[in-house]
Design a protein around this motif. Structure first.
Motif, PDB file in Angstrom:
ATOM      1  N   GLY A   1      -7.741   3.754  -2.110  1.00 57.88           N
ATOM      2  CA  GLY A   1      -8.423   3.978  -0.845  1.00 57.88           C
ATOM      3  C   GLY A   1      -8.978   2.716  -0.225  1.00 57.88           C
TER       4      GLY A   1
ATOM      5  N   ILE B   1      -0.143   7.115  -7.315  1.00 57.89           N
ATOM      6  CA  ILE B   1      -0.484   7.960  -6.176  1.00 57.89           C
ATOM      7  C   ILE B   1       0.705   8.728  -5.621  1.00 57.89           C
TER       8      ILE B   1
ATOM      9  N   ARG C   1       0.862  -1.174   0.000  1.00 54.34           N
ATOM     10  CA  ARG C   1       0.000   0.000   0.000  1.00 54.34           C
ATOM     11  C   ARG C   1       0.899   1.224   0.000  1.00 54.34           C
ATOM     12  N   GLN C   2       0.667   2.079  -0.982  1.00 51.95           N
ATOM     13  CA  GLN C   2       1.416   3.319  -1.097  1.00 51.95           C
ATOM     14  C   GLN C   2       0.461   4.464  -0.731  1.00 51.95           C
ATOM     15  N   TRP C   3       0.919   5.359   0.113  1.00 53.34           N
ATOM     16  CA  TRP C   3       0.083   6.455   0.597  1.00 53.34           C
ATOM     17  C   TRP C   3       0.282   7.697  -0.247  1.00 53.34           C
ATOM     18  N   GLY C   4      -0.796   8.417  -0.466  1.00 52.23           N
ATOM     19  CA  GLY C   4      -0.774   9.654  -1.242  1.00 52.23           C
ATOM     20  C   GLY C   4      -0.409  10.844  -0.382  1.00 52.23           C
ATOM     21  N   THR C   5       0.827  10.890   0.064  1.00 55.08           N
ATOM     22  CA  THR C   5       1.278  11.939   0.965  1.00 55.08           C
ATOM     23  C   THR C   5       1.026  13.326   0.389  1.00 55.08           C
TER      24      THR C   5
ATOM     25  N   GLY D   1      -6.922   8.073  -0.951  1.00 55.84           N
ATOM     26  CA  GLY D   1      -5.789   8.338  -0.057  1.00 55.84           C
ATOM     27  C   GLY D   1      -4.629   7.379  -0.170  1.00 55.84           C
ATOM     28  N   SER D   2      -4.847   6.226  -0.780  1.00 51.84           N
ATOM     29  CA  SER D   2      -3.769   5.246  -0.917  1.00 51.84           C
ATOM     30  C   SER D   2      -4.028   4.390  -2.153  1.00 51.84           C
TER      31      SER D   2
ATOM     32  N   TYR E   1      -2.559  14.309   0.875  1.00 50.93           N
ATOM     33  CA  TYR E   1      -2.837  14.699   2.259  1.00 50.93           C
ATOM     34  C   TYR E   1      -2.314  16.110   2.551  1.00 50.93           C
TER      35      TYR E   1
ATOM     36  N   LEU F   1     -10.306  11.475   0.764  1.00 50.78           N
ATOM     37  CA  LEU F   1      -9.187  10.721   1.338  1.00 50.78           C
ATOM     38  C   LEU F   1      -9.519   9.241   1.481  1.00 50.78           C
TER      39      LEU F   1
END
Length: 146
Positions: free
Chosen positions: A70, A110, A9-13, A54-55, A16, A50
């Motif tokens: 997400g 992302i 899982r890669q987060w969309g920093t 978001g991810s 955010y 989000l």
């Protein structure tokens, strides 16, 4: 369900940060002005955005590559039987993030510029954004090999 060969899982920093920087002052302003309804709508919209985007979760098992943004409402499955080839690639910064049509086909990304490009049996290409292009590419190749 076949056992997973890869899951990340890669987060969309950036998402955010942008949402936080743009929406926090707007919500504070609305609250100070007494516009609770407007502030609530803004917060609900931010929360939904989000949750949905978001991810990005990428998984590979013996049958498919699965991508989901997400909480998983927005997803795509690509059967490995349709994948002819895969290779690590570099995206262009101006292609952005999210679900995009690029000069090299569709892209789901992302964060970052690294990706793995799939060549599909249809002749089309599909790019998956990842912070681990070699690991994802190796997992796809391994899953295809059996």
């Amino acid at each position: 369900m076949p056992p997973l060969r890869y899951a990340r899982r890669q987060w969309g920093t950036i998402l955010y940060v942008i949402v936080g920087l743009l929406m926090t002052p707007l919500v504070i302003f609305q609250v100070l002005e007494g516009n609770w309804a407007v502030a609530s709508v803004i917060l609900a919209t931010v929360g939904l955005t989000l949750l949905l985007f978001g991810s990005l979760l990428v998984t590979v098992d013996a049958e498919q590559v699965r991508l989901s943004f997400g909480v998983g409402v927005i997803q795509r499955r690509i059967p490995l039987s349709q994948v002819l080839d895969s290779k690590p690639v570099q995206n262009r910064m101006w292609w952005g993030y999210g679900i995009r049509l690029t000069p090299h086909g569709w892209m789901w990304n992302i964060a970052g510029l690294q990706a793995v490009e799939l060549t599909l049996a249809s002749g089309r290409h599909f790019r998956i954004g990842t912070g681990e292009p070699e690991a994802l590419n190796n997992a796809i190749a391994s899953a295809k090999a059996g």
